[in-house]
Design an enzyme around this catalytic site. Structure first.
Site, PDB file in Angstrom:
ATOM      1  CD  GLU A  13      -2.766  -1.300   2.432  1.00  0.00           C
ATOM      2  OE1 GLU A  13      -3.878  -1.847   2.355  1.00  0.00           O
ATOM      3  OE2 GLU A  13      -2.286  -0.882   3.513  1.00  0.00           O
ATOM      4  CG  ASP A 201     -12.175  -8.329   0.007  1.00  0.00           C
ATOM      5  OD1 ASP A 201     -13.184  -8.383   0.734  1.00  0.00           O
ATOM      6  OD2 ASP A 201     -11.121  -7.778   0.370  1.00  0.00           O
TER       7      ASP A 201
END
Length: 236
Positions: A13, A201
């Protein structure tokens, strides 16, 4: 002078952002490495905090105490709680709330996410940062972002029943593991913040399959939004 603190929980990230920085110096506190330098012309500190609420809150306090940041952005991935939010889309926080904090047995007036003694249940993001994040998201992935509540807890959500409960309890549109703690610590320190998350997701029974495939794609896309946000902040 503005100084932006950028927090991601995992290496994937923040690595892209760190590579774009100039004049970098690295300091270590509480087992975290803080990359201090220039990002798109803006003074910035980029750090991987580690997964979970305690790591996230600790990181914010160090950014405030040691680096005197003026604004904080949390970048990373999240599970979708909204059918219209697909993998790769963005969520920009209007506020952030805990989905696993529940003191109602102490007082019937307490609702999920409410921390006793605080004047807010959901920690409100900064209007300026929300507006800039909107523009940045539109530049990176036009038409694929939503502004809404981010729900955080120390759980990876991959069960539809839990997902539905989080939505019922909080009205959130995505779920992850650090945003509300970052928001809480920033709010207590009076530092403006925003959470920017890319969907990796669906936070349901497919999450365990989706996540490894789409984590890196979503993280890089979210890093691009954060980098664009820094560009825009310089021009304001």
């Amino acid at each position: 002078m503005m100084k932006l603190g950028i927090i991601g929980a995992m290496s994937v990230e923040v690595e892209t952002i760190k590579r774009q920085m100039q004049d970098v110096s690295v300091s270590a506190y509480a087992g975290m490495e803080f990359y201090c330098g220039i990002l798109e012309g803006l003074n910035a500190v980029v750090v991987q905090c580690g997964v979970g609420k305690v790591n996230a809150a600790l990181c914010v306090q160090i950014l405030c105490d040691r680096f005197c940041v003026t604004h904080i952005v949390n970048t990373g991935v999240a599970g979708s709680l909204l059918a219209e939010l697909d993998i790769g889309d963005f969520v920009i926080s209007k506020d952030a709330v805990y989905h696993d904090f529940d003191c109602h047995v102490l007082n019937d007036n307490y609702v999920v996410g409410q921390v006793p003694g605080l004047s807010v249940r959901a920690f409100p993001a900064d209007d300026f940062l929300i507006a800039v994040a909107n523009v940045a998201a539109e530049k990176v992935h036009p038409g694929h972002f939503r502004v809404g509540t981010v729900a955080s807890g120390d759980q990876f959500i991959c069960d539809k029943r839990i997902k539905d409960k989080i939505v019922a309890d909080t009205g959130a549109i995505c779920t992850e593991m650090e945003g509300a703690a970052i928001a809480h610590a920033a709010w207590r320190n009076g530092v403006p913040f925003v959470v920017i998350r890319a969907i990796s997701d669906k936070a349901d029974d497919s999450a365990e399959m989706d996540y490894p495939t789409f984590e890196a794609i979503a993280a890089k896309r979210c890093a691009a939004v954060t980098q664009t946000l820094a560009q825009l902040m310089v021009s304001k």
